[in-house]
Motif scaffolding. Structure first.
Motif, PDB file in Angstrom:
ATOM      1  N   SER A 297      56.621  11.837 -23.477  1.00 17.97           N
ATOM      2  CA  SER A 297      55.827  12.651 -22.549  1.00 17.97           C
ATOM      3  C   SER A 297      54.576  11.907 -22.124  1.00 17.97           C
ATOM      4  O   SER A 297      53.952  11.204 -22.920  1.00 17.97           O
ATOM      5  CB  SER A 297      55.452  13.982 -23.209  1.00 17.97           C
ATOM      6  N   ASN A 298      54.200  12.050 -20.857  1.00 19.77           N
ATOM      7  CA  ASN A 298      52.978  11.448 -20.331  1.00 19.77           C
ATOM      8  C   ASN A 298      51.859  12.487 -20.299  1.00 19.77           C
ATOM      9  O   ASN A 298      52.090  13.684 -20.470  1.00 19.77           O
ATOM     10  CB  ASN A 298      53.223  10.894 -18.926  1.00 19.77           C
ATOM     11  N   ARG A 303      49.605  18.009 -20.003  1.00 21.65           N
ATOM     12  CA  ARG A 303      48.561  18.897 -19.479  1.00 21.65           C
ATOM     13  C   ARG A 303      49.173  20.088 -18.743  1.00 21.65           C
ATOM     14  O   ARG A 303      48.682  21.224 -18.859  1.00 21.65           O
ATOM     15  CB  ARG A 303      47.642  18.127 -18.532  1.00 21.65           C
ATOM     16  N   ILE A 304      50.220  19.848 -17.987  1.00 23.04           N
ATOM     17  CA  ILE A 304      50.857  20.948 -17.247  1.00 23.04           C
ATOM     18  C   ILE A 304      51.512  21.931 -18.216  1.00 23.04           C
ATOM     19  O   ILE A 304      51.429  23.153 -18.040  1.00 23.04           O
ATOM     20  CB  ILE A 304      51.880  20.382 -16.236  1.00 23.04           C
ATOM     21  N   ILE A 305      52.146  21.414 -19.258  1.00 22.67           N
ATOM     22  CA  ILE A 305      52.756  22.300 -20.259  1.00 22.67           C
ATOM     23  C   ILE A 305      51.684  23.129 -20.959  1.00 22.67           C
ATOM     24  O   ILE A 305      51.866  24.330 -21.203  1.00 22.67           O
ATOM     25  CB  ILE A 305      53.559  21.474 -21.279  1.00 22.67           C
ATOM     26  N   SER A 365      40.807  22.141 -14.095  1.00 16.92           N
ATOM     27  CA  SER A 365      39.901  21.780 -15.184  1.00 16.92           C
ATOM     28  C   SER A 365      40.643  21.092 -16.321  1.00 16.92           C
ATOM     29  O   SER A 365      40.108  20.213 -16.989  1.00 16.92           O
ATOM     30  CB  SER A 365      39.187  23.025 -15.706  1.00 16.92           C
ATOM     31  N   SER A 366      41.909  21.477 -16.539  1.00 19.06           N
ATOM     32  CA  SER A 366      42.719  20.849 -17.587  1.00 19.06           C
ATOM     33  C   SER A 366      43.044  19.407 -17.245  1.00 19.06           C
ATOM     34  O   SER A 366      43.063  18.537 -18.111  1.00 19.06           O
ATOM     35  CB  SER A 366      44.003  21.651 -17.798  1.00 19.06           C
ATOM     36  N   LEU A 367      43.292  19.138 -15.953  1.00 19.14           N
ATOM     37  CA  LEU A 367      43.661  17.779 -15.532  1.00 19.14           C
ATOM     38  C   LEU A 367      42.446  16.872 -15.364  1.00 19.14           C
ATOM     39  O   LEU A 367      42.590  15.646 -15.387  1.00 19.14           O
ATOM     40  CB  LEU A 367      44.436  17.839 -14.208  1.00 19.14           C
ATOM     41  N   SER A 368      41.269  17.472 -15.176  1.00 15.88           N
ATOM     42  CA  SER A 368      40.088  16.664 -14.858  1.00 15.88           C
ATOM     43  C   SER A 368      39.704  15.698 -15.976  1.00 15.88           C
ATOM     44  O   SER A 368      39.089  14.667 -15.725  1.00 15.88           O
ATOM     45  CB  SER A 368      38.902  17.584 -14.539  1.00 15.88           C
TER      46      SER A 368
END
Length: 463
Positions: A297-298, A303-305, A365-368
């Motif tokens: 997993s990348n 982050r999306i999960i 905010s999770s991806l930032s």
């Protein structure tokens, strides 16, 4: 035997009803003390076992084998199978069925495959032709297409690419294996007693090889064939010290494992599973490593999960997609009404969409923490391209972002996706001097982009 042990006399034995591994050293020492060095063969049993023949080939099993043995992706494996089908060498490769049609003419296919690759399987084919009838595994008929088998149109080995040859050879071997007789193995089990501890030793010998003789399978090769023990024979254990080791985490999932789990939970169909996995790789949610195609997993995927798990755990549950596939199956079997299923699905996913829309800022905010915005990436990774029309300082441009952004003021401009922006040559500039924004250049057919951008003291148009 009395006297020193030789290499021929050394063999591994398995404890009966006891795990040879312990987590507590005191338990291991207590067990170790109960083992006496001298033992006895208490019983010898001889039995016969049959090896099951493989099932007829469906799409999932074919793709699993391609990933595991040929180190190619499921997507590529399906493309190769479709190429063989379009050339007329195999049957339709998208199927979930593993049952051959009734009254299927096996001998016609057997006779045509005998001459493949310089008579590679002639002996096998001749052996099968002597069978009065065939009893392949019953399998399952899903009502779509028959299993994947070779046709009577035999390819020459020179007409196939390396990967096409491997896939076709596997399809052919699997077909011949399914209609062969079951191989038989003679199993001799020795029951050994060393004090209070009981052990077993199994000796296997392949008596009727059947299709195993032609498939180069090592799974059922004879083992411990040099062991020859008799009842009441005395034995001695070779002293071995206790070993301290560490447990290991489970191995990462492979692409073959992922296909198996998708099939188990009903995620996708035989025609779409390979595409789903390929989309995960292309979108960089996961990457594939090593010769066994391990799935890793990348950051983006993780982050999306995490985001989905926070707002709605059902979105990442395999049952959600599986239930949808089951509902479609009920429609196909006339067990449910199309309009009802569509209405229920739309209602369910519309509610999930509204919830997703409501919490979309949480994803940003999770991806930032791991990713930059497009503008940030252009400023950091882009290269100076031309000067800003507002502050006369250089703007950064990046090929993949298709945007130019000034480093010192809020000005930015988007660029056309195709063709890529570049400075116009003299001919293009002359053609576009009086042209409007929709006019194409006579030389390169490019559409003029109207934004005025400075480069030094001279103005250029970009398109």
């Amino acid at each position: 035997k009395d006297g020193p042990l030789t290499n021929v006399d050394l063999f591994e034995i398995t404890p009966v009803n006891a795990d040879p591994s312990f987590f507590e050293r005191s338990e291991a020492l207590e067990h170790y003390k109960r083992i006496t060095l001298k033992g006895l063969v208490s019983e010898v049993k001889v039995s016969s076992e049959k090896v099951e023949v493989p099932s007829a080939l469906n799409t999932v099993n074919l793709l699993k084998h391609c990933c595991k043995c040929f180190n190619i992706s499921a997507h590529n494996g399906l493309q190769i199978a479709e190429s063989l089908y379009l050339q007329g060498y195999t049957t339709y490769p998208r199927t979930e069925s593993t049952r051959y049609p009734k009254n299927f003419n096996f001998k016609q296919i057997i006779q045509s495959t005998a001459s493949f690759d310089n008579n590679k399987y002639r002996e096998w084919s001749q052996e099968l032709e002597q069978y009065p009838s065939f009893s392949p595994p019953e399998g399952i008929d899903m009502g779509d297409h028959p299993p994947i088998i070779p046709t009577s149109n035999l390819p020459s080995s020179s007409s196939l690419s390396e990967l096409e040859y491997k896939v076709y050879d596997y399809i052919l071997r699997n077909f011949l294996s399914t209609i062969s007789k079951k191989p038989q193995i003679e199993v001799t089990t020795f029951h050994l007693s060393f004090g209070e501890t009981k052990y077993t030793l199994r000796k296997k010998r392949l008596t009727t090889p059947s299709f195993l003789k032609y498939t180069n399978s090592t799974k059922y090769q004879s083992c411990n064939d040099k062991v020859s023990l008799e009842k009441h024979q005395a034995l001695f254990i070779h002293p071995s010290p206790l070993e301290e080791k560490f447990t290991c985490p489970p191995k990462r999932m492979t692409e073959s494992n992922l296909l198996e789990l998708m099939d188990k939970f009903g995620i996708g169909t035989d025609a779409s599973m390979a595409t789903h996995i390929n989309n995960l790789i292309v979108r960089e949610y996961v990457s594939v490593e090593g010769s066994n195609r391990t799935i890793v997993s990348n950051s983006l995927g993780r982050r999306i999960i995490e985001f989905y798990n926070t707002i709605d755990k059902e979105l990442i549950s395999p049952q959600l997609r599986g239930n949808m596939e089951k509902a479609l199956d009920r429609i196909a079997k006339s067990q449910d009404i199309f309009e009802n299923v569509v209405s229920d699905m739309l209602s369910t996913f519309f509610k999930k969409f509204l919830n997703f829309k409501k919490n979309i800022e949480m994803l940003q905010s999770s991806l930032s923490s791991d990713f930059k915005t497009v503008e940030q990436s252009v400023l950091v990774e882009g290269k100076p391209f031309t000067k800003c029309g507002n502050c006369n300082r250089f703007m950064n441009y990046s090929d993949y972002a298709e945007i130019m952004k000034c480093q010192f003021c809020p000005f930015k401009c988007s660029l056309p996706k195709c063709p890529k922006p570049r400075k116009l040559n003299t001919t293009c500039r002359q053609q576009l001097t009086l042209a409007d924004s929709q006019t194409r250049c006579c030389s390169c057919q490019g559409v003029r982009y109207r934004e005025k951008l400075k480069l030094g003291s001279e103005k250029f148009s970009v398109y």
